[in-house]
Design a protein around this motif. Sequence first.
Motif, PDB file in Angstrom:
ATOM      1  N   LEU A  40       0.840  -1.207   0.000  1.00  0.00           N
ATOM      2  CA  LEU A  40       0.000   0.000   0.000  1.00  0.00           C
ATOM      3  C   LEU A  40       0.873   1.255   0.000  1.00  0.00           C
ATOM      4  N   TYR A  41       2.027   1.181   0.601  1.00  0.00           N
ATOM      5  CA  TYR A  41       2.996   2.284   0.546  1.00  0.00           C
ATOM      6  C   TYR A  41       3.388   2.558  -0.909  1.00  0.00           C
ATOM      7  N   PHE A 105      -5.770  -2.744  -7.819  1.00  0.00           N
ATOM      8  CA  PHE A 105      -4.976  -1.564  -7.470  1.00  0.00           C
ATOM      9  C   PHE A 105      -5.319  -0.375  -8.366  1.00  0.00           C
ATOM     10  N   TYR A 106      -5.659  -0.654  -9.610  1.00  0.00           N
ATOM     11  CA  TYR A 106      -6.070   0.429 -10.517  1.00  0.00           C
ATOM     12  C   TYR A 106      -7.338   1.101  -9.995  1.00  0.00           C
ATOM     13  N   LEU A 107      -8.320   0.268  -9.606  1.00  0.00           N
ATOM     14  CA  LEU A 107      -9.572   0.823  -9.079  1.00  0.00           C
ATOM     15  C   LEU A 107      -9.325   1.584  -7.784  1.00  0.00           C
ATOM     16  N   ALA A 108      -8.482   1.015  -6.928  1.00  0.00           N
ATOM     17  CA  ALA A 108      -8.182   1.673  -5.656  1.00  0.00           C
ATOM     18  C   ALA A 108      -7.568   3.057  -5.882  1.00  0.00           C
ATOM     19  N   SER A 109      -6.673   3.155  -6.851  1.00  0.00           N
ATOM     20  CA  SER A 109      -6.027   4.449  -7.128  1.00  0.00           C
ATOM     21  C   SER A 109      -7.028   5.467  -7.661  1.00  0.00           C
ATOM     22  N   ILE A 127     -11.963   2.806   2.397  1.00  0.00           N
ATOM     23  CA  ILE A 127     -12.184   2.594   0.962  1.00  0.00           C
ATOM     24  C   ILE A 127     -11.242   1.516   0.433  1.00  0.00           C
ATOM     25  N   ILE A 128      -9.960   1.634   0.756  1.00  0.00           N
ATOM     26  CA  ILE A 128      -8.981   0.654   0.283  1.00  0.00           C
ATOM     27  C   ILE A 128      -9.314  -0.740   0.811  1.00  0.00           C
ATOM     28  N   SER A 176      -9.789  -9.922   6.859  1.00  0.00           N
ATOM     29  CA  SER A 176      -9.020  -9.221   5.814  1.00  0.00           C
ATOM     30  C   SER A 176      -9.272  -7.725   5.890  1.00  0.00           C
ATOM     31  N   PHE A 177     -10.515  -7.342   6.083  1.00  0.00           N
ATOM     32  CA  PHE A 177     -10.908  -5.932   6.150  1.00  0.00           C
ATOM     33  C   PHE A 177     -10.142  -5.224   7.269  1.00  0.00           C
ATOM     34  N   ILE A 178     -10.083  -5.851   8.434  1.00  0.00           N
ATOM     35  CA  ILE A 178      -9.387  -5.261   9.585  1.00  0.00           C
ATOM     36  C   ILE A 178      -7.890  -5.159   9.308  1.00  0.00           C
ATOM     37  N   ILE A 179      -7.316  -6.195   8.713  1.00  0.00           N
ATOM     38  CA  ILE A 179      -5.873  -6.195   8.416  1.00  0.00           C
ATOM     39  C   ILE A 179      -5.513  -5.051   7.470  1.00  0.00           C
ATOM     40  N   VAL A 180      -6.301  -4.869   6.415  1.00  0.00           N
ATOM     41  CA  VAL A 180      -5.973  -3.856   5.402  1.00  0.00           C
ATOM     42  C   VAL A 180      -6.102  -2.453   5.976  1.00  0.00           C
ATOM     43  N   ILE A 181      -7.109  -2.208   6.793  1.00  0.00           N
ATOM     44  CA  ILE A 181      -7.234  -0.897   7.441  1.00  0.00           C
ATOM     45  C   ILE A 181      -5.997  -0.614   8.291  1.00  0.00           C
ATOM     46  N   THR A 182      -5.603  -1.587   9.095  1.00  0.00           N
ATOM     47  CA  THR A 182      -4.428  -1.438   9.947  1.00  0.00           C
ATOM     48  C   THR A 182      -3.171  -1.174   9.113  1.00  0.00           C
ATOM     49  N   ALA A 183      -3.019  -1.945   8.050  1.00  0.00           N
ATOM     50  CA  ALA A 183      -1.850  -1.797   7.176  1.00  0.00           C
ATOM     51  C   ALA A 183      -1.837  -0.433   6.493  1.00  0.00           C
ATOM     52  N   TYR A 184      -3.010   0.099   6.167  1.00  0.00           N
ATOM     53  CA  TYR A 184      -3.075   1.407   5.493  1.00  0.00           C
ATOM     54  C   TYR A 184      -2.500   2.504   6.386  1.00  0.00           C
TER      55      TYR A 184
END
Length: 521
Positions: A40-41, A105-109, A127-128, A176-184
């Motif tokens: 994500l970085y 990743f394209y949609l996320a951007s 969102i991510i 997964s949702f919780i992990i990605v928020i934390t990672a963001y």
Amino acid sequence: MKRLIFTKTFLHILVAAILNSLAMMYVQFVFCLPAIALILYVLLKSSSHKNAFTTGLLFGGLSSLILNYWMVPVVANYANGSNGLALACYIASGVALAVFFGAQFYLASLLLLKQERPSMVWINAFIIASVWVSFELLRATIFSALPWLSYTAGISQARSIYLLQPAAFGGVFLLSFIIVITAYFLAVDLINRKVRFLVFAVGILAIQYATGALLFNKFSAEIEEDNPAHFSVALVMPALSPETVWNDESANAVVSHLLALNEKAVATKPDMAVWTETVVPWAYSPDDDFLKEISNTTANTNTLSLLGMNSSLDQSETNLSNSVYLLSNTGKELGKYDKQDLLSMAEKPLLASPALILPFIKKLDLKMEAGSNSEPVNTPWGKAGIMICNESTNSFHAAGLAKSGAEFLVNMGNDSWFSDYFITTQHFYNARCRAVENRKDLIINNNRGICGVVKSTGEIKIEEDGRNSNVISAEIHPNKLQTFKLNNLVYPAITILLLVLGNYLQRVKFNPNKNKTQTQK
């Protein structure tokens, strides 16, 4: 300079892919969180949507090439030494995962909002995470018969009894949702070279862990108080190699081995003996000599047998369904389940093309189909929700069984082709997720895989290496509990709502007329 930036970016993506692969292989959260934070970085630093697509393409492709290394030797062995076919499957898997992550990743951007204030960071984090999980759900739906393409970030938390508990409300996708928020949040701090959001990342994990501990203790007390009834099982672990099973010359030795194991299992006086998937390669018949020998041993006991065996769908015995039979102590058929989600290229052709199937099935002149018996099997202790092999990796399938009244779950598989690879670990911990998601005790017996029993709380009562022939005993506590599940549409809905909110906040903040009026005053 551009070459240097590209090199650093590629190294970041490569490290993220390696960490991500290690997280999936060893089911380790400590690898998954930094993997997602690092990728994500790179995404946040992308200068264009095209670069974001390339980032996803490389991340997905590299992850697949590392994760699916087992495919070349396994497929070559399964396909009678066809290295070309094995390599083609390996490359195709990499391309498929690369395209999916590239699109993700394209949609996320495209959806990311400008982050001038902390509230926007929170909105972007959600969102991510929503986009990430939406694509996981999409892959899980499309690739349910190709489980090596449908792994989730949430599975990395399956070793932790407390981190796993929220899966009871939103499945592995909520994890997964919780992990990605934390990672963001970690990714934002990496970019800003500050620790501004680290406290939020640590806080989220602390809340998840503490909440999981409360949920575990609360449910453990409830299930013990409300469900005192139980029954005993003996897991029969034959540890048969694929070469042995399908070799006519070794048939007598195999049968003798199985009958000896049956005697050992019955000697423990279980209510039910649970075997593995297709423990014998021929089709079921009520007059089968092997089944008669099984029933001769159980006749003077109260032991039922849950046995994996193919079913013939016509008189030719070449058109088969992969089935599980519940047999009485005298060998009478009491119930049956037929596998519904056939493994692509192994049990059914890929994309419904007759040419896209491995030569193993072709050589035996067999055709596998999903049978008509898809409901849980009635037993004296409640309904058994059966999952054969890869069906345990399908969260939707297990949820459907629970909704149909399953009071306990059984996963019977055959991991003999993958017994020396991490696939067996993934298989076992996927099954553990199914137990927590549906709050059902789960029996898992995989030939040459990992076998055992997982309680509805997620506790692992037994975990044994199925490469060793053995019989293990356990108690199962059925229950009628129906768990609440988040609708899968909640993730794209969150994305849309947050985009509307974020755009509104940005317009309010940067309204030039409003700023001009405030200046004049």
